[in-house]
Design an enzyme around this catalytic site. Structure first.
Site, PDB file in Angstrom:
ATOM      1  CG  MET A  18      -1.986  -1.083   1.218  1.00  0.00           C
ATOM      2  SD  MET A  18      -2.978  -1.089   2.730  1.00  0.00           S
ATOM      3  CE  MET A  18      -1.824  -1.886   3.872  1.00  0.00           C
ATOM      4  CD  GLN A  71       2.470  -4.458  -5.962  1.00  0.00           C
ATOM      5  OE1 GLN A  71       2.119  -3.303  -5.770  1.00  0.00           O
ATOM      6  NE2 GLN A  71       1.651  -5.487  -5.794  1.00  0.00           N
ATOM      7  CB  CYS A 101      -2.753  -0.358  -8.264  1.00  0.00           C
ATOM      8  SG  CYS A 101      -3.055   1.262  -7.527  1.00  0.00           S
ATOM      9  CG  HIS A 170      -8.738  -6.973  -4.331  1.00  0.00           C
ATOM     10  ND1 HIS A 170      -8.260  -6.228  -3.279  1.00  0.00           N
ATOM     11  CD2 HIS A 170     -10.062  -6.690  -4.411  1.00  0.00           C
ATOM     12  CE1 HIS A 170      -9.259  -5.519  -2.759  1.00  0.00           C
ATOM     13  NE2 HIS A 170     -10.357  -5.782  -3.435  1.00  0.00           N
ATOM     14  CG  ASN A 203      -6.078  -8.544  -1.240  1.00  0.00           C
ATOM     15  OD1 ASN A 203      -5.909  -7.696  -2.104  1.00  0.00           O
ATOM     16  ND2 ASN A 203      -6.138  -8.224   0.035  1.00  0.00           N
ATOM     17  CG  ASP A 205     -14.661  -7.306   1.469  1.00  0.00           C
ATOM     18  OD1 ASP A 205     -14.093  -6.197   1.427  1.00  0.00           O
ATOM     19  OD2 ASP A 205     -15.755  -7.529   0.909  1.00  0.00           O
ATOM     20  N   GLY A 227      -4.863  -5.981   3.634  1.00  0.00           N
ATOM     21  CA  GLY A 227      -4.422  -4.641   3.272  1.00  0.00           C
ATOM     22  C   GLY A 227      -4.978  -3.580   4.178  1.00  0.00           C
TER      23      GLY A 227
END
Length: 325
Positions: A18, A71, A101, A170, A203, A205, A227
């Site tokens: 992040m 990353q 992203c 995600h 990834n 929730d 995250g």
């Protein structure tokens, strides 16, 4: 679970990359509190190959953060190859490619989730990077661009064929950004596909122990990445591990521990990036570090407006006097 030669016993919990959050001070705290693997902030490939100081600084990590991934993001094949080589020179445990992203400033430049609109280029970049470095290469992406385009199952198979060592999914599309509910169904389809043999990391929730167990039960993933729920709450990794092991929820950390960790985070951030930047970036953490405290708003407003380390420490002293027994 194995990522190349990196082997992790049990179900690993990953700290998601992040921007302006997963810097060395926060990564170290999360490792101390139960994160099994951490990943750097996402780094621009163009910044790395042009020796931009801010991008190069994001490559820094210490031995006690390992295992750690770096990353990178971008949409130019040669730039991504060269950036991966620069990243590999820092000797991370793996290099992760950001194809997920959703934020506008990244997508508008053709990076991150924008590549979900050009899968041939996404796969070309992946294959080229895998061949250009010796360290394992992983990918983080989303289900697809929008509700009409969710190619993740077929994409996962092609990414595996391109040589990646693990895949993080995600459970949202780019169009969802971070809104709505994450859909874990397709994550499970990828994980349980008979031709998939690389680790699949889920990834989206996962905010506590019960939601982590729900994802695990529904999908069977090899690892879970956390995250936004970790921001100002690095204890989430300890809590999830405990819940998965026992079925019981740990009590929330006490005020003494909250203040100690917050101060550690603040002090190490100032040492790493300087007082002004550290104080501004810490603001996103304060409300979460002290969530649930009654009548906390006046303290929060003071923390969100001061630009002096001495003043912040004074406010933390006031919080201790107000809330510690």
């Amino acid at each position: 679970m194995k990522i190349g030669s990196l082997e992790i016993i049990g179900l690993p919990l990953f700290l998601a990359p992040m921007e302006d959050v997963t810097d060395p001070p926060f990564r170290k705290i999360c490792r101390e509190l139960g994160a099994d693997v951490v990943v750097t902030e996402f780094i621009s490939s163009e910044g790395l190959i042009r020796d931009v100081a801010g991008s190069l600084k994001k490559l820094e990590f210490s031995a006690d953060e390992r295992p750690v991934g770096i990353q990178i993001f971008g949409n130019n094949v040669e730039a991504m190859i060269n950036a991966a080589r620069v990243a590999a020179s820092a000797a991370p445990d793996f290099i992760d490619l950001n194809f997920g992203c959703p934020v506008r400033k990244i997508v508008n430049k053709g990076g991150g989730a924008a590549l979900l609109q050009d899968l041939p280029l996404l796969l070309q970049i992946t294959g080229a990077v895998v061949k250009s470095v010796e360290v394992p290469v992983t990918v983080k992406t989303r289900l697809g661009w929008d509700e009409r385009s969710k190619p993740i199952v077929d994409l996962a198979l092609k990414l595996q064929d391109a040589g990646i060592a693990a895949l993080t999914i995600h459970g949202r599309t780019r169009a969802q950004l971070y809104g709505g509910k994450a859909d874990w169904t397709l994550i499970g389809e990828v994980k349980n596909h008979p031709s998939i043999h690389i680790p699949i990391i889920g990834n989206g929730d996962v905010t506590d122990g019960p939601s982590a167990k729900a994802m695990l039960d529904q999908t069977g993933v090899d690892g879970i990445m956390i995250g936004r729920a970790s921001v100002g709450n690095p204890w989430i990794f300890r809590e999830v591990h405990h819940y998965l092991a026992t079925g019981n929820t740990l009590p929330s950390p006490g005020m003494d521990e909250r203040l100690r960790v917050c101060r550690q985070h603040l002090e190490t951030s100032v040492a790493w990036k300087g007082e002004i930047t550290a104080l501004l970036e810490m603001r996103r953490h304060y409300s979460h570090y002290f969530s649930g405290l009654p009548n906390f708003k006046p303290f929060r407003m003071r923390l969100m407006t001061t630009v002096s380390l001495g003043e912040v420490n004074g406010i933390l002293d006031d919080i201790a006097r107000q809330y510690c027994p």
